[in-house]
Design an enzyme around this catalytic site. Structure first.
Site, short mmCIF file in Angstrom:
data_model
loop_
_atom_site.label_atom_id
_atom_site.label_comp_id
_atom_site.label_asym_id
_atom_site.label_seq_id
_atom_site.Cartn_x
_atom_site.Cartn_y
_atom_site.Cartn_z
N ARG A 46 0.73 -1.21 -0.01
CA ARG A 46 -0.01 -0.07 0.07
C ARG A 46 0.76 1.37 0.03
O ARG A 46 2.10 1.15 0.08
CB ARG A 46 -1.00 0.14 1.13
CG ARG A 46 -0.85 -0.68 2.32
CD ARG A 46 0.08 -0.02 3.32
NE ARG A 46 0.02 1.50 3.41
CZ ARG A 46 0.84 2.54 3.62
NH1 ARG A 46 2.07 1.96 3.88
NH2 ARG A 46 0.66 3.87 3.71
N GLN A 196 -2.16 2.63 9.80
CA GLN A 196 -1.17 2.68 9.24
C GLN A 196 -0.13 3.30 10.04
O GLN A 196 1.00 3.18 10.03
CB GLN A 196 -1.30 3.05 7.92
CG GLN A 196 -1.97 2.46 6.78
CD GLN A 196 -3.51 2.57 6.78
OE1 GLN A 196 -4.05 3.10 7.68
NE2 GLN A 196 -4.11 2.45 5.61
N ASP A 237 -2.03 10.80 -2.37
CA ASP A 237 -2.56 9.70 -3.15
C ASP A 237 -2.64 10.16 -4.71
O ASP A 237 -2.72 9.56 -5.61
CB ASP A 237 -3.73 8.64 -2.60
CG ASP A 237 -3.36 8.15 -1.43
OD1 ASP A 237 -3.25 8.55 -0.55
OD2 ASP A 237 -2.84 6.94 -1.79
N ASN A 247 -5.56 12.43 0.38
CA ASN A 247 -4.62 11.65 1.15
C ASN A 247 -5.49 10.69 2.23
O ASN A 247 -6.73 10.79 2.28
CB ASN A 247 -3.42 12.52 1.68
CG ASN A 247 -2.46 11.51 2.40
OD1 ASN A 247 -1.83 10.50 1.77
ND2 ASN A 247 -2.12 12.01 3.74
N LYS A 248 -4.64 9.94 2.87
CA LYS A 248 -5.53 9.21 3.73
C LYS A 248 -6.66 9.89 4.55
O LYS A 248 -6.31 11.14 5.19
CB LYS A 248 -4.60 8.52 4.72
CG LYS A 248 -4.97 7.70 5.91
CD LYS A 248 -5.98 6.58 5.56
CE LYS A 248 -5.27 5.46 4.23
NZ LYS A 248 -6.32 4.80 3.70
O1 MRU Z 1 -4.67 3.11 2.23
P1 MRU Z 1 -3.17 3.30 1.77
O2 MRU Z 1 -2.62 2.66 3.21
O3 MRU Z 1 -2.62 2.98 0.77
O4 MRU Z 1 -3.14 4.99 2.28
C1 MRU Z 1 -1.88 5.66 1.97
C2 MRU Z 1 -1.66 7.14 2.18
O5 MRU Z 1 -2.65 7.78 2.00
C3 MRU Z 1 -0.38 7.66 2.00
O6 MRU Z 1 -0.36 8.81 2.94
C4 MRU Z 1 -0.05 7.94 0.45
O7 MRU Z 1 -0.36 6.79 -0.29
C5 MRU Z 1 1.18 8.45 0.17
S1 MRU Z 1 2.54 7.44 0.50
C6 MRU Z 1 3.96 7.78 -0.01
#
Ligand code: MRU
Length: 347
Positions: A46, A196, A237, A247-248
């Site tokens: 991820r 995470q 993202d 982003n998350k």
């Molecule tokens: O759902 P995930 O764990 O894939 O989400 C990840 C994030 O939101 C990160 O902050 C993003 O991908 C940047 S990673 C360098």
């Protein structure tokens, strides 16, 4: 980073199964496109850049045993596998960026033999790992200049080595600052619902001996109000051409809190995370995930069975909250729309 998030080993894609961290550091080998799809969907691998690189190898894995007799026939298969892998998760644009990059390569070489095209696809996927490392280092170098020794960074989710081929984006800034001898401490939001921050960010920072303090997401206001945070740095993202970015889930709230407390808020990301085809963040597709991730985390039911749940995996932070965008080409400042356009026109 002392661990390799993903690597290519004897015809298989080796990844850390991140769903098991921090309890177990287990590597798994992926040998079919279905396994790669499942690993992305279930967040075994991820983070936007890591998903992109994994999908590139998944595409090669999906066509490597093809019986296509011509390059054109193989191209049809490449397109089919790319569409399939692209259906795993919708938000991180790096996934589509990587799949398109390999598809375009197969298109350009469609007159060549399938054997040559397959080799070119594998070489390209491998090159992406090296590129990702170099890009993350450059992001770290650009961002570390924003930090002074003795400062503390607050981050959300995991934008570290585990989210890229290695090294990370937001955490690359911390790693590069520390490598230059600066003393930097980190607050890590736990990042509900999939944790995470608690599971991955703390783990990788502790592996690297960077002082890290875990907080629940709802404690960010408290640490900011106490003046304990000098900068908030997060990953992304997908960023639209005006600087709005997904982003998350929880990032948007953190941006508002940072502004309220006068703390600079930065997004650290490679240019491959910027989707110049989108006018604003309103156009970014946001993934919604299974209700049990919220109502029964780790299998433990915490809400009544049948309770209605809303579980978006990401939110969109308007560009107006950003103090700057940390990229491999340096820190981009306002006006974001014009400066992003200039950067891409040059590239
Ligand atoms: O759902 P995930 O764990 O894939 O989400 C990840 C994030 O939101 C990160 O902050 C993003 O991908 C940047 S990673 C360098």
């Amino acid at each position: 980073m002392p661990v390799e998030t993903l690597s290519w080993r004897s015809g298989k894609l080796r990844i850390i199964d991140q769903t098991l961290l921090p309890a177990r550091l287990k590597y798994i080998d992926l040998q079919t496109p279905e396994q790669v799809w499942e690993a992305i969907k279930k967040l075994r691998v991820r983070g936007a850049p890591a998903i992109g690189v994994a999908a590139a190898f998944g595409l090669y894995i999906g066509v490597k045993d093809s019986k296509a007799r011509t390059g054109k026939e193989l191209l049809g298969e490449v397109r089919r596998v790319a569409k399939y892998l692209g259906s795993s998760r919708p938000t991180a644009v790096n996934l589509f960026w990587a799949l398109e990059r390999l598809t375009r390569l197969a298109e350009r070489r469609a007159e060549e033999s399938p054997v040559r095209i397959k080799k070119a696809l594998l070489d390209e996927a491998r090159a992406m790992i090296d590129e990702d490392n170099a890009v993350c280092r450059a992001i770290g170098d650009a961002g570390q200049a924003l930090l002074r020794s003795g400062q503390t960074v607050l981050t959300h989710c995991n934008a570290g080595g585990l989210a890229t081929a290695s090294y990370g984006t937001a955490l690359a800034v911390v790693y590069r600052a520390v490598e230059r001898g600066k003393k930097i401490a980190v607050f890590a939001d736990e990042t509900r619902p999939l944790l995470q921050g608690a599971r991955l960010t703390t783990w990788e920072l502790m592996q690297s001996n960077v002082p890290v303090t875990l907080i629940c997401d709802n404690m960010a206001a408290t640490v900011l109000s106490k003046g304990w945070v000098d900068a908030v740095i997060v990953g992304a993202d997908r960023m639209a051409s005006n600087g709005d970015f997904a982003n998350k889930i929880g990032t948007y709230g953190l941006a508002i809190l940072a502004k309220e407390h006068g703390v600079p808020f930065y997004a650290a990301l490679p240019l491959s995370t910027i989707d110049m085809s989108l006018k604003s963040g309103a156009e970014i597709p946001i993934e919604e995930r299974h209700p049990d991730e919220v109502a029964a985390p780790g299998g433990l039911r915490i809400a009544p069975r049948g309770c209605r749940v809303f579980n978006p995996a990401f939110d969109v932070t308007p560009a107006k909250y950003l103090a700057g965008i940390i990229t491999e080409k340096g820190v981009i400042r306002r006006p974001f729309k014009a400066n992003l356009k200039k950067l891409f026109d040059k590239a």
